[in-house]
Design an enzyme around this catalytic site. Structure first.
Site, PDB file in Angstrom:
ATOM      1  N   PRO A 160       5.203  -2.333  -1.936  1.00 54.08           N
ATOM      2  CA  PRO A 160       5.439  -3.548  -2.707  1.00 54.08           C
ATOM      3  C   PRO A 160       4.952  -3.491  -4.157  1.00 54.08           C
ATOM      4  O   PRO A 160       4.864  -4.518  -4.830  1.00 54.08           O
ATOM      5  CB  PRO A 160       4.640  -4.587  -1.932  1.00 54.08           C
ATOM      6  N   HIS A 209      -1.338  -1.771   2.351  1.00 49.71           N
ATOM      7  CA  HIS A 209      -0.826  -2.821   1.481  1.00 49.71           C
ATOM      8  C   HIS A 209      -0.936  -4.133   2.259  1.00 49.71           C
ATOM      9  O   HIS A 209       0.031  -4.554   2.890  1.00 49.71           O
ATOM     10  CB  HIS A 209       0.636  -2.569   1.115  1.00 49.71           C
TER      11      HIS A 209
END
Length: 96
Positions: free
Chosen positions: A79, A35
């Site tokens: 996220p 990420h």
């Protein structure tokens, strides 16, 4: 990506042949995901961020970024929900 703890750096096409010495079979190759976060932080000030409050890249006419890279730094949790919320917020701003 070869599954090795050695740091490998290739600077020429000829060095690619060295992979035959490292990769013996398909178990020596791995697929990784991540990420990426914090690479294009959001800020009204171009000196502090890449993307403005409308998700537009500073100094560009029609380039927008709305992913985890707009975070000021890396977070310790997945996220996905935050990115989806930011995209939901950004969509009407981008289409105006």
């Amino acid at each position: 990506m070869p599954m090795t703890f050695r740091s490998l750096s290739y600077t020429s096409l000829g060095q690619v042949d060295e992979l035959d010495e490292i990769v013996r079979d398909n178990t020596d190759i791995g697929l990784h995901t991540s990420h990426p976060q914090g690479g294009n932080p959001l800020s009204r000030d171009p000196a502090k961020g890449v993307v403005d409050e409308r998700f537009k890249v500073h100094g560009m006419e029609n380039l927008f970024v709305c992913d985890a890279s707009i975070f000021p730094s890396s977070v310790t949790v997945n996220p996905q929900l935050t990115v989806m919320a930011a995209a939901d917020y950004a969509a009407p701003l981008i289409t105006e």
